[in-house]
Design a protein around this motif. Structure first.
Motif, mmCIF file in Angstrom:
data_model
loop_
_atom_site.group_PDB
_atom_site.id
_atom_site.type_symbol
_atom_site.label_atom_id
_atom_site.label_comp_id
_atom_site.label_asym_id
_atom_site.label_seq_id
_atom_site.Cartn_x
_atom_site.Cartn_y
_atom_site.Cartn_z
ATOM 1 N N GLU A 88 0.834 -1.196 0.000
ATOM 2 C CA GLU A 88 0.000 0.000 0.000
ATOM 3 C C GLU A 88 0.876 1.256 0.000
ATOM 4 N N ALA A 89 0.353 2.299 -0.626
ATOM 5 C CA ALA A 89 0.997 3.618 -0.657
ATOM 6 C C ALA A 89 2.385 3.562 -1.300
ATOM 7 N N VAL A 90 2.586 2.616 -2.220
ATOM 8 C CA VAL A 90 3.843 2.541 -2.974
ATOM 9 C C VAL A 90 3.519 2.775 -4.446
ATOM 10 N N VAL A 91 4.252 3.690 -5.077
ATOM 11 C CA VAL A 91 4.039 3.971 -6.491
ATOM 12 C C VAL A 91 5.326 3.676 -7.250
ATOM 13 N N LYS A 138 16.184 11.228 -7.626
ATOM 14 C CA LYS A 138 15.930 10.536 -6.360
ATOM 15 C C LYS A 138 16.103 11.476 -5.170
ATOM 16 N N ALA A 139 17.133 12.306 -5.217
ATOM 17 C CA ALA A 139 17.373 13.239 -4.109
ATOM 18 C C ALA A 139 16.235 14.245 -3.986
ATOM 19 N N ARG A 140 15.775 14.786 -5.113
ATOM 20 C CA ARG A 140 14.679 15.762 -5.084
ATOM 21 C C ARG A 140 13.406 15.132 -4.527
ATOM 22 N N PRO A 163 8.205 16.104 1.666
ATOM 23 C CA PRO A 163 7.744 15.666 2.999
ATOM 24 C C PRO A 163 6.820 14.454 2.952
ATOM 25 N N GLY A 164 6.142 14.234 1.830
ATOM 26 C CA GLY A 164 5.209 13.105 1.763
ATOM 27 C C GLY A 164 5.836 11.806 1.318
ATOM 28 N N VAL A 165 7.155 11.819 1.010
ATOM 29 C CA VAL A 165 7.843 10.612 0.538
ATOM 30 C C VAL A 165 8.620 9.995 1.690
ATOM 31 N N ALA A 166 8.320 8.692 1.986
ATOM 32 C CA ALA A 166 8.945 8.021 3.130
ATOM 33 C C ALA A 166 10.115 7.138 2.719
ATOM 34 N N PRO A 204 0.594 7.967 3.926
ATOM 35 C CA PRO A 204 -0.823 7.928 3.517
ATOM 36 C C PRO A 204 -1.508 9.283 3.589
ATOM 37 N N ALA A 205 -1.156 10.093 4.584
ATOM 38 C CA ALA A 205 -1.802 11.400 4.729
ATOM 39 C C ALA A 205 -1.319 12.338 3.613
ATOM 40 N N GLY A 206 -2.263 12.963 2.948
ATOM 41 C CA GLY A 206 -1.936 13.923 1.902
ATOM 42 C C GLY A 206 -1.301 13.308 0.675
ATOM 43 N N MET A 207 -1.708 12.078 0.339
ATOM 44 C CA MET A 207 -1.074 11.368 -0.778
ATOM 45 C C MET A 207 -1.323 12.067 -2.117
ATOM 46 N N ASP A 208 -2.522 12.597 -2.302
ATOM 47 C CA ASP A 208 -2.832 13.280 -3.563
ATOM 48 C C ASP A 208 -1.910 14.476 -3.784
ATOM 49 N N LYS A 209 -1.682 15.230 -2.716
ATOM 50 C CA LYS A 209 -0.793 16.381 -2.823
ATOM 51 C C LYS A 209 0.634 15.932 -3.142
#
Length: 811
Positions: free
Chosen positions: A480-483, A501-503, A508-511, A644-649
């Motif tokens: 889940e939550a992997v693109v 990759k660095a960018r 903040p939404g990338v874990a 998961p929070a704010g995934m669309d953004k």
């Protein structure tokens, strides 16, 4: 004459409108279901039927046979690169030999006068490298140009639809150039052909010349001109000469393999067996892959056909039950007809005529129902099901045959019963409901109806439970939550990989981020023989090899059970292996594997520095395969784990960053869990089909129950007597429901062991599967009884509430 025959039949049907309507509804539903199933089966069996030379076309397929026990280890439709040219030389009975290899997804550029005028397209399927001979083996209708230009490198042919999208028309495409991949490999268009039908296993939309492969770097494309051990060519087709004998050619293949593959010299673990597979059997043979996945196997087609037959039988049983139950009401009519001189064969013809009229009306209603249902069935089957009588006359023949069979099957026994009544007894009203048509037969038919319905219900519940098991089963990684982002492969663009990759990692939404060749649970990746810890002989099995950077385990939440991650920028090709490989090598613990080496060419030894916890690296149909993970010089995918929070953004930000770095490359993002869901497309389809079939079987069966109870209410002397003697409403309802509940219970006792046997066999096809459990069977019988009670309840309650004096006076 025909009018005089039809009129009495229509009058008889009109006099019993409610029973006629029930019969028509039941038969129409069964016919519609059978027609839809026929459309599916016809579509599956029609693949490449339009090919004029189909009886002479064969595909060369490969099987690996274990030297130790003679078993087939694996089968594949791929062949070595030198095979085609060697077949041309050694087998003169082959008129043509042609190879085709899947390009996969690719970006296509149509150059303009300026960069701003350039058109860009992301083509995900239908792109192939092909030899010009392939276009002579198969039928292609050329609208402009031809395939002769494919003798040269950097040429291609297109379908009419692609030519229109790229250049406006087929004629305008000839001589124009498109560019493929981020490499911008130029391809000059030399021919445009008419779009191929959907039912083909050669779904070519663009065919680039195979000479282009030879002009490019073989190493980068994974192809070697002299390598007999690597399966690098996707498919090889041959056209047998007019008087050729394929069996004689097949007999020569073992010697051909021994001469050219030289497997004894290199001491391979397995030996190769080649076969000529007929084109007409290719689509249904699930032992080998095709370019059109998702087809049904012969077993699945037989199961579908059986369901269609069952649903028709259930509908015919309704007719028999209702017709024989009404025979008492027609006794005097039959008696009078016989006294006035009607022969039995005349009465038999009359009653079969009535059945024929009902069947004809049911056929019309069934066709309408099927026509309305096709748009809803096509997304489930993911196929185009054309209900076109002019284009496919077999549909009309099927309906005519169905009409004849249903008329005889449903009408012959009731006609025999009605025409065989004693005229004196009939006129004196001495024909009882038991004598007229056999009460025990009707009970047996009701049992058979609900046996079929409960078989389908239990099958549906088992398939649904297995699908829930798929969704809930821990795969050993996070899906889940992997693109997954498709990356440009051109070396000039690859230099920007670290910056991309660095960018993205800074968002903040990338874990987590990782470059990889494929995701953890994937049908991609390849298997390789290997040597363990400097031993001279290869291991008797292969390992699945995945390639990724050091962020792979963090991105997909895969844990280590021993050791460490490879060093970043590793040049020693340090390896991670999974627990399954440790067990297969016979080591006592994961720690014992650390420091050991694996070699894939018996020259370069790669040290093992870590052991990953097992995760499912295939679908749940298969056991976990032994696997290695190492770095590579290039990757095709960037995997991102998102919060998961704010995934669309976050996804919008990812697209903005990607487009800014690669402005000429089309952004292509796929959710990992959606790709895993595609593994089980066939099971999803099976679940939907079982649901529909079970609902239809219950619906048709309940129509029959409703009709029989309606008839019993008409014969309501016993109800009136019981009410006069003090029976309550509950007693009367119980009187109507008791027998049907008993018959449904008997049907369940027959259906349960049959369903257990068949569904246990189906579940055995999955390495990981759920258990059936007693709850499924309880739910099936409970649901069947409740639905049956609902079907008969209305009529039963009306009969129980009716005035007993009125019913007794009528009698």
């Amino acid at each position: 004459m025909l009018i005089n025959f039809i009129k009495p039949s229509l009058r008889a049907l009109w006099r019993k409108k409610s029973f006629s309507l029930l019969n028509i509804m039941g038969l129409a539903t069964g016919i519609a279901a059978a027609l839809l199933i026929f459309l599916v089966i016809r579509h599956e069996m029609s693949y490449d039927d339009y090919q004029s030379k189909r009886n002479r076309i064969y595909r060369v397929v490969t099987a690996a046979v274990s030297r130790s026990n003679g078993e087939v280890v694996w089968r594949h439709s791929m062949v070595p690169e030198p095979l085609a040219k060697t077949l041309r030389r050694d087998f003169p009975a082959l008129e043509k030999v042609g190879v085709i290899s899947d390009i996969g997804g690719a970006q296509i550029y149509v150059p303009g006068k300026t960069l701003a005028d350039e058109k860009r397209f992301r083509e995900k399927k239908g792109l192939y490298f092909a030899e010009p001979s392939l276009f002579e083996i198969f039928d292609f209708k050329w609208l402009a140009g031809n395939a002769a230009g494919l003798q040269e490198p950097y040429t291609a042919v297109l379908t009419e639809s692609l030519a229109k999208v790229y250049f406006g028309s087929a004629g305008n495409a000839i001589g124009k150039t498109i560019q493929m991949w981020s490499y911008r490999t130029p391809l000059r268009i030399t021919g445009v052909f008419k779009d191929l039908p959907e039912n083909t296993d050669i779904p070519v939309r663009m065919g680039a010349s195979y000479a282009t492969v030879q002009a490019l770097d073989y190493r980068d494309l994974g192809l070697r001109q002299d390598d007999w051990q690597s399966l690098s060519v996707r498919e090889c087709f041959v056209l047998l000469s007019q008087h050729g004998d394929i069996q004689r050619l097949q007999a020569r293949l073992p010697a051909f393999v021994k001469e050219h593959y030289r497997e004894d010299e290199v001491r391979t673990t397995n030996t190769t067996a080649l076969s000529f597979q007929p084109l007409k059997g290719m689509h249904l043979d699930k032992r080998y892959e095709t370019f059109t996945p998702g087809g049904l196997s012969p077993t699945e087609l037989w199961a579908l056909a059986l369901i269609g037959v069952f649903l028709l039988l259930v509908a015919c049983i309704n007719f028999v039950n209702l017709a024989t139950a009404q025979s008492v009401l027609r006794a005097k009519e039959i008696g009078v007809r016989k006294v006035l001189g009607s022969f039995r064969f005349q009465l038999l013809g009359q009653f079969l005529g009535e059945t024929a009229v009902i069947t004809f009306l049911s056929l019309l209603a069934g066709v309408v129902l099927a026509y309305l249902a096709v748009p809803y069935l096509e997304p489930i089957m993911q196929k185009t099901l054309a209900l076109n009588f002019l284009r496919y006359p077999s549909i009309l023949f099927f309906l005519i045959g169905t009409g004849i069979v249903v008329t005889l099957l449903a009408g012959f026994y009731p006609a025999m019963v009605l025409s065989g009544m004693n005229p004196i007894a009939a006129i004196k009203s001495k024909i009882s409901n038991v004598k007229a048509g056999g009460l025990s037969l009707r009970r047996g038919l009701v049992v058979f109806q609900f046996m079929i319905a409960q078989l389908l219900i239990i099958g549906t519940l088992v398939v649904i439970k297995q699908m829930q098991f798929f969704r809930s089963q821990s795969l050993g990684f996070q899906k889940e939550a992997v693109v997954l982002l498709d990356l440009p492969s051109d070396s000039s663009l690859q230099v920007k990989y670290p910056y991309l990759k660095a960018r993205l990692s800074d968002l903040p939404g990338v874990a987590g981020t990782s470059f990889c060749s494929s995701e953890p649970s994937s049908l991609s990746g390849y298997y390789s023989d290997f040597y363990f810890n400097h031993e001279p002989d290869r291991q008797p099995y292969s390992v699945k090899r995945l390639f990724a950077d050091t962020g792979y385990l963090n991105t997909f939440r895969i844990s280590l059970v021993a050791g460490r991650l490879p060093y970043a920028g590793d040049t020693a090709r340090e390896l991670l292996v999974n627990e399954t490989l440790v067990k297969k090598l016979g080591l006592q613990s994961a720690a014992d594997m650390l420091g050991k080496t694996l070699s894939f060419d018996n020259v370069h030894a790669c040290p093992v520095v870590g052991v990953m916890r097992d995760f499912n690296n295939n679908s749940l149909r298969d056991a976990i395969a032994p696997m290695t993970l190492s770095s590579d010089s290039s990757y095709g995918t960037l995997a991102l784990r998102l919060h998961p929070a704010g995934m669309d953004k976050t996804l919008r930000q990812v697209q903005q960053v990607f487009t800014a770095i690669y402005p000429t490359y089309i952004y292509d993002c796929t959710f990992f869990d959606h790709r895993i869901g595609d593994f089980y497309r066939a099971e999803k389809m099976t679940a939907q089909l079982f649901k529909i079939a079970a609902i239809l079987a219950i619906f048709i069966s309940c129509l029959g129950l409703y009709g029989l109870v309606s008839f019993m209410v008409v014969q309501k002397t016993k109800v009136g007597i019981r009410k006069v003697l003090g029976a309550s409403v509950q007693n009367i309802v119980y009187l109507f429901s008791r027998e049907f509940s008993l018959l449904i219970s008997i049907a369940f006792l027959i259906a349960a062991p049959l369903a257990y046997y068949f569904m246990h066999h189906w579940l055995a096809g999955f390495y990981y599967h759920t258990s059936m459990g007693w709850g499924i069977f309880v739910l099936a019988i409970t649901g069947s009884v409740l639905v049956a009670w609902l079907a008969v309840g209305y009529k039963a309650i009306r009969a129980a509430l009716a005035n007993p004096v009125k019913s007794l006076r009528v009698e």
